[in-house]
Enzyme design. Structure first.
Site, PDB file in Angstrom:
ATOM      1  N   ALA A   9     -56.509  91.115   3.123  1.00 22.75           N
ATOM      2  CA  ALA A   9     -56.695  89.840   3.810  1.00 22.75           C
ATOM      3  C   ALA A   9     -56.120  88.740   2.936  1.00 22.75           C
ATOM      4  CB  ALA A   9     -58.174  89.599   4.074  1.00 22.75           C
ATOM      5  N   GLY A  12     -54.047  82.760   1.919  1.00 20.99           N
ATOM      6  CA  GLY A  12     -53.100  81.765   1.430  1.00 20.99           C
ATOM      7  C   GLY A  12     -53.548  81.118   0.139  1.00 20.99           C
ATOM      8  N   GLY A  13     -54.736  81.477  -0.357  1.00 18.70           N
ATOM      9  CA  GLY A  13     -55.214  80.977  -1.633  1.00 18.70           C
ATOM     10  C   GLY A  13     -54.804  81.894  -2.770  1.00 18.70           C
ATOM     11  N   VAL A  14     -55.010  81.436  -3.992  1.00 18.09           N
ATOM     12  CA  VAL A  14     -54.603  82.220  -5.148  1.00 18.09           C
ATOM     13  C   VAL A  14     -55.384  83.519  -5.248  1.00 18.09           C
ATOM     14  CG1 VAL A  14     -56.193  80.988  -6.695  1.00 18.09           C
ATOM     15  CG2 VAL A  14     -54.181  82.140  -7.640  1.00 18.09           C
ATOM     16  N   MET A  35     -55.510  85.990   8.930  1.00 17.66           N
ATOM     17  CA  MET A  35     -56.248  85.757  10.170  1.00 17.66           C
ATOM     18  C   MET A  35     -56.153  84.281  10.537  1.00 17.66           C
ATOM     19  SD  MET A  35     -59.657  88.047   9.337  1.00 17.66           S
ATOM     20  CE  MET A  35     -60.157  88.269  11.066  1.00 17.66           C
ATOM     21  N   CYS A 104     -68.705  84.422   8.940  1.00 17.24           N
ATOM     22  CA  CYS A 104     -67.266  84.679   8.999  1.00 17.24           C
ATOM     23  C   CYS A 104     -66.936  85.998   8.306  1.00 17.24           C
ATOM     24  CB  CYS A 104     -66.503  83.531   8.353  1.00 17.24           C
ATOM     25  SG  CYS A 104     -64.710  83.683   8.471  1.00 17.24           S
ATOM     26  N   GLY A 128     -60.178  88.785  -1.536  1.00 17.93           N
ATOM     27  CA  GLY A 128     -60.186  88.136  -2.839  1.00 17.93           C
ATOM     28  C   GLY A 128     -61.555  87.673  -3.287  1.00 17.93           C
ATOM     29  N   CYS A 202     -64.170  75.270   6.622  1.00 19.64           N
ATOM     30  CA  CYS A 202     -62.756  75.250   6.989  1.00 19.64           C
ATOM     31  C   CYS A 202     -62.472  74.522   8.292  1.00 19.64           C
ATOM     32  CB  CYS A 202     -62.222  76.683   7.048  1.00 19.64           C
ATOM     33  SG  CYS A 202     -62.951  77.717   8.345  1.00 19.64           S
TER      34      CYS A 202
END
Length: 398
Positions: A9, A12-14, A35, A104, A128, A202
């Site tokens: 998954a 888009g984060g580090v 997603m 979530c 992550g 978010c």
């Protein structure tokens, strides 16, 4: 010999990008999936600290390209709204404080990604999260543990994972610190190496959840004003909506008293906010519903001492748990705790192992909260008071 396939998954984060990178280095056949959960539109693109934006999708795709792994974007906006955002609004309508990140993870990310992974011929789903999992094959259930870095541990948000999904989960960052993760991203030349973290819900792009509710769920906020009362039911003031409050809150009450007052309870049936002094907010116990146990129920005897965390990063408190009626469990604390808030997750630990958790339903008090205060059903309230008793000293004599 074919490599073992893993669906990673990638938000888009580090963290998620490095998790995918580590799996690739370990020889797995990694497939990145982002997603698409919420359509921020122009409003959301003005913020760079909100996940699920187009910027994050771009960053995930760029990282996957740099790693040389396939990447897909899958639209789950409908499922996210139904399973997370609608739940978020409904909880505030009922005078509770929701935790959308828990929902979530359990109802969206793992449920749907496991299905997607199976369809792609993958054995594992990786994220992550800073948590650890130990697998035992088919012999017994997989076990969930805290992340090695206590300042980043995210096991609290994973308590609601179903055992069958935990059996397929991988958390490559569980043994790492945030500094180490950023160093790995820099070594690999990932553009997300110095990307700052999302700190907000978010889908609340305006910065205040109350504004979001008033705009998107007016039925939750319109006409929900009512009285602010003390424990005896004496009216001290008025408020404009119960969605503006959470247990433990001090601000936003207006000039109702010369001494500081804090929200002690919210009654959604009468739109009443109950306040009290800070020293009276500590409770000896509470009940939880919607409990998900990650261990055998037979091991949860009333004399077993666990530790409970009543909100993310709160200090854990020793406790005992007693099964009540209709799936409700009663929690007896070794010492009184503040900020126990209906709707929030209560997560149980045995040392660094996550035993399970549920959602706080009712709070035990040593005095009546008045006619306007939030009440449990008669059976549950009496079961909770019986389990907790009148003093935390009862903890030592279950």
């Amino acid at each position: 010999m074919a490599k073992t396939r893993v669906v990673a998954a990638m938000s888009g984060g580090v963290d998620s990008c490095v998790a995918a990178a580590l799996l690739k280095e370990q020889g797995y056949d990694v497939v990145g999936i982002t997603m698409q959960l919420w359509n921020h539109g122009e409003e959301g693109e003005k913020r760079f600290d909100s996940c699920c934006s187009l910027t994050d999708v771009h960053d995930a795709r760029q990282a996957a390209h740099a790693l040389g792994i396939p990447h897909y974007v899958v639209n789950y906006e409908r499922e996210f709204k139904a399973g997370v955002v609608d739940y978020f609004a409904a909880e505030y309508a009922n005078g509770r404080t929701p935790n959308p990140c828990v929902m979530c993870n359990s109802k969206l990310k793992f449920d749907h990604l496991v299905d997607r992974a199976i369809g792609l011929g993958a054995e594992w789903v990786a994220t992550g999260h800073y948590a650890r999992v130990v697998h035992h094959g088919e012999s017994r259930a997989s076990e969930l543990f805290t992340g090695q870095d206590p300042s980043k541990d995210q096991s609290y948000f994973l308590f609601d994972m179903q055992p069958e999904n935990l059996r397929r989960a991988m958390f490559p960052l569980g043994e790492l610190t945030k500094v180490q993760v950023r160093d790995i991203a820099a070594r690999l030349g990932l553009a997300t190496a110095q990307k700052h973290e999302s700190q907000e819900i978010c889908f609340v792009t305006g910065g205040r959840y109350s504004d979001f509710l008033e705009k998107h769920y007016p039925e939750v906020t319109t006409g929900r004003g009512g009285p602010i009362v003390d424990r005896s039911g004496r009216v001290l003031g008025q408020h404009e909506g119960i969605h503006l409050f959470t247990v433990g809150q001090r601000k936003g009450l207006g000039a109702i008293s010369t001494a500081p007052k804090y929200v002690a309870a919210i009654d959604a049936t009468t739109n009443t906010v109950v306040v009290d002094d800070l020293e009276n907010l500590a409770v000896a116990g509470f009940s939880v519903a919607g409990v998900n146990w990650l261990v055998e129920r037979s091991t949860l005897t009333p004399d077993r001492v666990l530790n409970v965390m009543v909100r993310y990063r709160a200090k854990t408190v020793p406790c005992r748990v007693v099964e009540g009626l209709n799936g409700v469990w009663h929690v007896l604390l070794a010492e009184k705790a503040r900020w126990v808030t209906p709707g929030q997750g209560a997560v149980f630990y045995d040392k660094d192992q996550v035993i399970g958790g549920g959602f706080i339903a009712n709070i035990a008090t040593n005095s009546a909260v008045g006619a306007h205060a939030q009440q449990a059903s008669t059976a549950q309230a009496s079961g909770l008071q019986q389990a907790v008793g009148q003093s935390s000293a009862d903890f030592h004599a279950p």
